[in-house]
Design an enzyme around this catalytic site. Structure first.
Site, mmCIF file in Angstrom:
data_model
loop_
_atom_site.group_PDB
_atom_site.id
_atom_site.type_symbol
_atom_site.label_atom_id
_atom_site.label_comp_id
_atom_site.label_asym_id
_atom_site.label_seq_id
_atom_site.Cartn_x
_atom_site.Cartn_y
_atom_site.Cartn_z
ATOM 1 N N TYR A 1 -2.462 -1.273 10.339
ATOM 2 C CA TYR A 1 -2.386 -1.386 8.878
ATOM 3 C C TYR A 1 -1.038 -0.862 8.367
ATOM 4 O O TYR A 1 -0.371 -1.512 7.562
ATOM 5 C CB TYR A 1 -3.548 -0.591 8.271
ATOM 6 C CG TYR A 1 -3.732 -0.770 6.784
ATOM 7 C CD1 TYR A 1 -4.462 -1.836 6.279
ATOM 8 C CD2 TYR A 1 -3.194 0.144 5.873
ATOM 9 C CE1 TYR A 1 -4.650 -1.995 4.913
ATOM 10 C CE2 TYR A 1 -3.372 -0.001 4.519
ATOM 11 C CZ TYR A 1 -4.110 -1.072 4.030
ATOM 12 O OH TYR A 1 -4.289 -1.229 2.677
ATOM 13 N N SER B 1 0.869 -1.185 0.000
ATOM 14 C CA SER B 1 0.000 0.000 0.000
ATOM 15 C C SER B 1 0.899 1.225 0.000
ATOM 16 O O SER B 1 2.080 1.134 0.369
ATOM 17 C CB SER B 1 -0.849 -0.007 1.275
ATOM 18 O OG SER B 1 -1.500 1.235 1.468
HETATM 19 P P1 NAD Z 1 -11.619 -6.054 -0.318
HETATM 20 O O1 NAD Z 1 -12.277 -5.974 1.024
HETATM 21 O O2 NAD Z 1 -12.409 -5.773 -1.532
HETATM 22 O O3 NAD Z 1 -10.930 -7.441 -0.491
HETATM 23 C C1 NAD Z 1 -10.255 -8.075 0.558
HETATM 24 C C2 NAD Z 1 -10.148 -9.522 0.214
HETATM 25 O O4 NAD Z 1 -9.498 -10.174 1.293
HETATM 26 C C3 NAD Z 1 -11.520 -10.194 0.028
HETATM 27 O O5 NAD Z 1 -11.444 -11.076 -1.065
HETATM 28 C C4 NAD Z 1 -11.695 -10.955 1.329
HETATM 29 O O6 NAD Z 1 -12.485 -12.110 1.159
HETATM 30 C C5 NAD Z 1 -10.269 -11.301 1.644
HETATM 31 N N1 NAD Z 1 -10.063 -11.626 3.044
HETATM 32 C C6 NAD Z 1 -10.276 -10.873 4.137
HETATM 33 N N2 NAD Z 1 -9.986 -11.562 5.244
HETATM 34 C C7 NAD Z 1 -9.576 -12.782 4.843
HETATM 35 C C8 NAD Z 1 -9.160 -13.952 5.517
HETATM 36 N N3 NAD Z 1 -9.107 -14.005 6.850
HETATM 37 N N4 NAD Z 1 -8.828 -15.026 4.775
HETATM 38 C C9 NAD Z 1 -8.904 -15.005 3.424
HETATM 39 N N5 NAD Z 1 -9.283 -13.924 2.723
HETATM 40 C C10 NAD Z 1 -9.628 -12.835 3.438
HETATM 41 O O7 NAD Z 1 -10.347 -5.090 -0.222
HETATM 42 P P2 NAD Z 1 -9.322 -4.520 -1.314
HETATM 43 O O8 NAD Z 1 -9.396 -3.051 -1.242
HETATM 44 O O9 NAD Z 1 -9.479 -5.198 -2.621
HETATM 45 O O10 NAD Z 1 -7.934 -4.924 -0.628
HETATM 46 C C11 NAD Z 1 -7.088 -5.920 -1.130
HETATM 47 C C12 NAD Z 1 -5.672 -5.638 -0.696
HETATM 48 O O11 NAD Z 1 -5.242 -4.407 -1.258
HETATM 49 C C13 NAD Z 1 -5.503 -5.521 0.820
HETATM 50 O O12 NAD Z 1 -4.284 -6.124 1.217
HETATM 51 C C14 NAD Z 1 -5.441 -4.030 1.021
HETATM 52 O O13 NAD Z 1 -4.740 -3.679 2.176
HETATM 53 C C15 NAD Z 1 -4.710 -3.596 -0.242
HETATM 54 N N6 NAD Z 1 -4.876 -2.184 -0.574
HETATM 55 C C16 NAD Z 1 -6.104 -1.689 -0.888
HETATM 56 C C17 NAD Z 1 -6.216 -0.349 -1.220
HETATM 57 C C18 NAD Z 1 -7.510 0.254 -1.616
HETATM 58 O O14 NAD Z 1 -7.578 1.481 -1.767
HETATM 59 N N7 NAD Z 1 -8.559 -0.526 -1.830
HETATM 60 C C19 NAD Z 1 -5.089 0.477 -1.199
HETATM 61 C C20 NAD Z 1 -3.868 -0.064 -0.863
HETATM 62 C C21 NAD Z 1 -3.765 -1.393 -0.560
#
Ligand code: NAD
Length: 257
Positions: free
Chosen positions: A152, A139
């Protein structure tokens, strides 16, 4: 296709960024394993839909990334993998002195420790094959901090450190490890932060999006899951074979500030 014959495991990929990456890897020819902890019929239907759309075999395997044994079993049940995308993640927003201990532990387990366990399970197969790609989804918070996101930010900085160590241990063996550092991407995880942020800052939804969430993203646009997918496919390509141990920011200029 460029990734034909490669098997990819993408953790946390029934939604958001992981799903975007799974779709892009399948479209590039990889056999893909999608994952979450839910094991709903909808998860298996999603895998079938990706397979039908792309022509690449796609399976769903349930595993809870908060549990070390599940992380390792995921790689074993997949039959090993050539491409490992550590993407599963959760978020919680609170001041340090009020941060629930359970939330801290869960964020460190899911956002950081899971990547250690899956990497440990996947590396022996990659060493045997003489080829591997590890793509960790960190991130902008793996490079900079924000208030109220202690667990985080700590986990994502840890992911960047793990990425560098993995790259050094695997260097010269056909294996690369890199971290993608997204800025704000509009996914369910970000959507879920909006009510908390509205409460913390006492603002309405539009003002929170513009002045808090995209305040540090100079482009003033959310990044997309398709852009994350394209970046992951690039990191798996031959063009990226000498890119290892580094971070790629896809953050609309956030970390240039
Ligand atoms: P999201 O909530 O859409 O997806 C999260 C995913 O993680 C889902 O598929 C969920 O089922 C899975 N998950 C959660 N807990 C779990 C567990 N215990 N076991 C297995 N799977 C699990 O979120 P996102 O925004 O797509 O985030 C995905 C990644 O990207 C994360 O690591 C997040 O920190 C990172 N990220 C997101 C953003 C953003 O702006 N969305 C920015 C930077 C980094």
């Amino acid at each position: 296709m460029e990734l034909s014959g490669k098997r990819a495991v993408v953790t946390g990929s029934n939604s958001g960024i992981g799903l975007g990456i799974a779709r892009a890897l399948a479209a590039a020819g990889a056999e893909v394993v999608i994952n979450s902890f839910t094991d709903d019929p909808a998860d298996h239907e999603l895998a079938a839909e990706i397979a039908a759309q792309t022509g690449s075999p796609t399976r769903y395997i349930s595993a809870d990334m908060s549990k070390p044994e599940d992380c390792r079993a995921l790689i074993e049940k997949a039959g090993g993998c050539d491409i490992l995308v550590n993407n599963a993640g959760i978020q919680h927003v609170a001041r340090i002195e009020e941060f629930p201990v359970g939330k801290w532990d869960a964020i460190i387990a899911i956002n950081l420790s899971s990547a250690f366990h899956t990497t440990a399970a996947a590396l022996p197969g990659m060493y045997a094959a003489g080829w591997g790609r590890i793509v960790n989804i960190a991130s902008a918070h793996g490079l900079t901090a924000s208030p109220y996101k202690s667990a985080y930010v700590a986990a994502k900085h840890g992911v960047v450190g793990l990425t560098k160590t993995t790259a050094l241990e695997a260097a010269g063996k056909g294996i690369t490890a890199n971290a993608i550092c997204p800025g704000y991407v509009l996914t369910p995880l970000v959507e879920a932060q909006i009510p908390d942020q509205m409460k913390t800052h006492d603002m309405d939804r539009e003002t929170v999006i513009r002045e808090v969430m995209l305040q540090r993203q100079p482009s003033k646009e959310f990044a997309t899951i398709e852009q994350m997918g394209g970046t992951a496919v690039f990191l798996c390509s031959d063009a990226a074979a000498q890119i290892t141990g580094t971070t790629i920011s896809v953050d609309g200029g956030w970390t240039a500030l």
